[in-house]
Design a protein around this motif. Structure first.
Motif, PDB file in Angstrom:
ATOM      1  N   GLY A   5       1.027  -1.500   0.062  1.00  0.00           N
ATOM      2  CA  GLY A   5      -0.078  -0.124   0.212  1.00  0.00           C
ATOM      3  C   GLY A   5       0.479   0.964   0.085  1.00  0.00           C
ATOM      4  O   GLY A   5       0.291   2.728  -0.150  1.00  0.00           O
ATOM      5  N   GLU A   6       2.398   0.830  -0.241  1.00  0.00           N
ATOM      6  CA  GLU A   6       3.319   1.819  -0.174  1.00  0.00           C
ATOM      7  C   GLU A   6       3.903   2.612  -1.510  1.00  0.00           C
ATOM      8  O   GLU A   6       3.854   0.861  -2.582  1.00  0.00           O
ATOM      9  CB  GLU A   6       4.156   2.534   1.321  1.00  0.00           C
ATOM     10  CG  GLU A   6       3.185   2.492   2.492  1.00  0.00           C
ATOM     11  CD  GLU A   6       4.868   2.673   3.522  1.00  0.00           C
ATOM     12  OE1 GLU A   6       5.790   3.623   2.969  1.00  0.00           O
ATOM     13  OE2 GLU A   6       5.238   2.223   4.562  1.00  0.00           O
ATOM     14  N   THR A   7       3.962   3.774  -2.075  1.00  0.00           N
ATOM     15  CA  THR A   7       4.455   4.003  -3.199  1.00  0.00           C
ATOM     16  C   THR A   7       6.045   3.938  -2.851  1.00  0.00           C
ATOM     17  O   THR A   7       6.580   4.182  -1.979  1.00  0.00           O
ATOM     18  CB  THR A   7       4.419   5.669  -4.147  1.00  0.00           C
ATOM     19  OG1 THR A   7       3.209   5.055  -4.009  1.00  0.00           O
ATOM     20  CG2 THR A   7       5.173   5.620  -4.671  1.00  0.00           C
ATOM     21  N   THR A   8       6.426   2.764  -3.746  1.00  0.00           N
ATOM     22  CA  THR A   8       7.540   2.419  -3.503  1.00  0.00           C
ATOM     23  C   THR A   8       8.306   2.818  -5.575  1.00  0.00           C
ATOM     24  O   THR A   8       7.618   2.870  -6.791  1.00  0.00           O
ATOM     25  CB  THR A   8       7.516   0.710  -3.458  1.00  0.00           C
ATOM     26  OG1 THR A   8       7.548   0.964  -2.120  1.00  0.00           O
ATOM     27  CG2 THR A   8       9.521   0.693  -3.246  1.00  0.00           C
ATOM     28  N   PHE A   9       9.362   2.968  -5.557  1.00  0.00           N
ATOM     29  CA  PHE A   9      10.128   3.040  -6.813  1.00  0.00           C
ATOM     30  C   PHE A   9      11.397   1.954  -6.993  1.00  0.00           C
ATOM     31  O   PHE A   9      12.404   1.608  -6.274  1.00  0.00           O
ATOM     32  CB  PHE A   9      10.454   4.427  -7.155  1.00  0.00           C
ATOM     33  CG  PHE A   9       9.776   4.693  -6.925  1.00  0.00           C
ATOM     34  CD1 PHE A   9       8.340   5.736  -8.713  1.00  0.00           C
ATOM     35  CD2 PHE A   9       8.942   5.404  -5.150  1.00  0.00           C
ATOM     36  CE1 PHE A   9       7.836   6.851  -7.660  1.00  0.00           C
ATOM     37  CE2 PHE A   9       7.790   6.847  -6.129  1.00  0.00           C
ATOM     38  CZ  PHE A   9       7.456   7.164  -6.331  1.00  0.00           C
ATOM     39  N   MET A  10      11.266   1.781  -8.284  1.00  0.00           N
ATOM     40  CA  MET A  10      11.914   0.731  -8.749  1.00  0.00           C
ATOM     41  C   MET A  10      12.511   1.339 -10.183  1.00  0.00           C
ATOM     42  O   MET A  10      12.026   2.458 -10.818  1.00  0.00           O
ATOM     43  CB  MET A  10      11.899  -0.168  -9.402  1.00  0.00           C
ATOM     44  CG  MET A  10      13.021  -1.362  -9.604  1.00  0.00           C
ATOM     45  SD  MET A  10      13.132  -3.246  -9.831  1.00  0.00           S
ATOM     46  CE  MET A  10      11.909  -3.476 -11.929  1.00  0.00           C
ATOM     47  N   LEU A  11      14.215   2.125  -9.732  1.00  0.00           N
ATOM     48  CA  LEU A  11      15.692   2.606 -10.347  1.00  0.00           C
ATOM     49  C   LEU A  11      16.685   1.613 -10.818  1.00  0.00           C
ATOM     50  O   LEU A  11      16.894   0.776 -10.160  1.00  0.00           O
ATOM     51  CB  LEU A  11      16.029   3.432  -9.558  1.00  0.00           C
ATOM     52  CG  LEU A  11      17.245   5.181 -10.584  1.00  0.00           C
ATOM     53  CD1 LEU A  11      16.932   5.964  -9.812  1.00  0.00           C
ATOM     54  CD2 LEU A  11      18.176   4.047 -10.161  1.00  0.00           C
ATOM     55  N   GLN A  12      16.216   1.710 -12.261  1.00  0.00           N
ATOM     56  CA  GLN A  12      17.243   0.998 -12.991  1.00  0.00           C
ATOM     57  C   GLN A  12      18.427   1.879 -13.817  1.00  0.00           C
ATOM     58  O   GLN A  12      18.151   2.793 -14.527  1.00  0.00           O
ATOM     59  CB  GLN A  12      16.541   0.165 -14.176  1.00  0.00           C
ATOM     60  CG  GLN A  12      15.951  -1.023 -13.050  1.00  0.00           C
ATOM     61  CD  GLN A  12      14.865  -1.656 -14.224  1.00  0.00           C
ATOM     62  OE1 GLN A  12      15.684  -2.569 -15.501  1.00  0.00           O
ATOM     63  NE2 GLN A  12      13.666  -1.493 -14.627  1.00  0.00           N
ATOM     64  N   ALA A  13      19.380   1.802 -13.819  1.00  0.00           N
ATOM     65  CA  ALA A  13      20.067   2.763 -14.652  1.00  0.00           C
ATOM     66  C   ALA A  13      22.101   2.009 -15.092  1.00  0.00           C
ATOM     67  O   ALA A  13      22.175   1.202 -14.215  1.00  0.00           O
ATOM     68  CB  ALA A  13      20.979   3.507 -13.634  1.00  0.00           C
ATOM     69  N   HIS A  14      22.045   2.129 -16.067  1.00  0.00           N
ATOM     70  CA  HIS A  14      22.706   1.219 -16.817  1.00  0.00           C
ATOM     71  C   HIS A  14      24.064   2.744 -17.250  1.00  0.00           C
ATOM     72  O   HIS A  14      23.778   3.512 -17.488  1.00  0.00           O
ATOM     73  CB  HIS A  14      22.829   0.681 -18.496  1.00  0.00           C
ATOM     74  CG  HIS A  14      23.918   0.285 -19.404  1.00  0.00           C
ATOM     75  ND1 HIS A  14      24.379   0.083 -18.918  1.00  0.00           N
ATOM     76  CD2 HIS A  14      23.498   0.927 -20.699  1.00  0.00           C
ATOM     77  CE1 HIS A  14      25.475  -1.158 -19.891  1.00  0.00           C
ATOM     78  NE2 HIS A  14      24.912   0.214 -21.316  1.00  0.00           N
ATOM     79  N   ASP A  15      25.698   2.440 -17.163  1.00  0.00           N
ATOM     80  CA  ASP A  15      26.479   3.492 -17.343  1.00  0.00           C
ATOM     81  C   ASP A  15      27.086   3.210 -18.919  1.00  0.00           C
ATOM     82  O   ASP A  15      27.404   2.144 -19.299  1.00  0.00           O
ATOM     83  CB  ASP A  15      27.897   3.019 -16.348  1.00  0.00           C
ATOM     84  CG  ASP A  15      28.882   3.938 -16.547  1.00  0.00           C
ATOM     85  OD1 ASP A  15      28.921   4.756 -17.069  1.00  0.00           O
ATOM     86  OD2 ASP A  15      29.723   3.542 -15.670  1.00  0.00           O
ATOM     87  N   ILE A  16      26.971   4.636 -19.054  1.00  0.00           N
ATOM     88  CA  ILE A  16      27.074   4.641 -20.598  1.00  0.00           C
ATOM     89  C   ILE A  16      28.528   6.251 -20.537  1.00  0.00           C
ATOM     90  O   ILE A  16      28.322   5.717 -22.036  1.00  0.00           O
ATOM     91  CB  ILE A  16      25.913   5.296 -20.970  1.00  0.00           C
ATOM     92  CG1 ILE A  16      25.253   6.423 -20.932  1.00  0.00           C
ATOM     93  CG2 ILE A  16      25.044   4.449 -21.113  1.00  0.00           C
ATOM     94  CD1 ILE A  16      24.312   7.285 -21.521  1.00  0.00           C
ATOM     95  N   THR A  17      28.952   5.952 -19.776  1.00  0.00           N
ATOM     96  CA  THR A  17      29.896   7.065 -19.983  1.00  0.00           C
ATOM     97  C   THR A  17      31.579   7.131 -20.915  1.00  0.00           C
ATOM     98  O   THR A  17      31.223   7.868 -21.690  1.00  0.00           O
ATOM     99  CB  THR A  17      30.792   6.899 -17.730  1.00  0.00           C
ATOM    100  OG1 THR A  17      29.742   7.154 -17.296  1.00  0.00           O
ATOM    101  CG2 THR A  17      31.730   8.441 -17.800  1.00  0.00           C
TER     102      THR A  17
END
Length: 170
Positions: A107-119
């Motif tokens: 019942g709580e808003t949760t976020f999944m963050l995905q990140a790919h290094d493109i440096t």
């Protein structure tokens, strides 16, 4: 923390996420509740435990910090990949393509963050663009006419000297 957040059934899912080579973070109320090992290493840490409870906004580069402090909702609204910069623990900038998904857990808003290094990819692309511009500058100053032709015999490029010789404009 994460087991109480997601429940015991998530243990096997998290074990799989730990095998992913991109950053995967689960955040609630702006704080990191879970981070995979690759994510910790991307941010310059040896263990994910070192960042648990930290505000995710603290890892965004100053150029993105104001938006990040508004909350991950802002990023989740855009369903496409976004390009942002993070700051590592050692103060090095890294450029990433990132996606944020909103999830409802208990019942709580949760976020999944995905990140790919493109440096490195961006550095290589910038270097290639710089070399092309340098080459174009050289070709444009050469007194001889230079024309490039594709495999079908069509003209691809010609320099200013070739324009003068043949009377054609690009």
């Amino acid at each position: 923390i994460i087991v109480s957040l997601l429940g015991h059934s998530w243990d096997s899912h998290l074990a799989l996420i730990d095998q992913i080579s991109n950053l995967v973070a689960i955040c609630r109320n702006g704080e990191i509740q879970y981070l995979n090992l690759a994510g910790a290493q991307l941010l310059g840490y040896s263990s994910p435990k070192q960042v648990l409870g930290e505000p995710i906004a603290s890892f965004f580069h100053d150029d993105y910090k104001e938006t990040a402090t508004l909350g991950l909702e802002v990023f989740a609204e855009d369903k496409t990949l976004m390009f942002v910069k993070f700051m590592r623990h050692d103060s090095k900038e890294i450029e990433v393509e990132m996606r944020v998904e909103e999830m409802d857990i208990e019942g709580e808003t949760t976020f999944m963050l995905q990140a790919h290094d493109i440096t490195q990819h961006l550095r290589t692309a910038r270097a290639l663009r710089s070399r092309e511009q340098r080459l174009e500058g050289i070709l444009n100053t050469v007194a001889d006419g230079i024309i490039t032709i594709n495999d079908d015999g069509g003209i691809q490029t010609f320099n200013p000297a070739a324009e003068k010789i043949f009377g054609f404009k690009k």
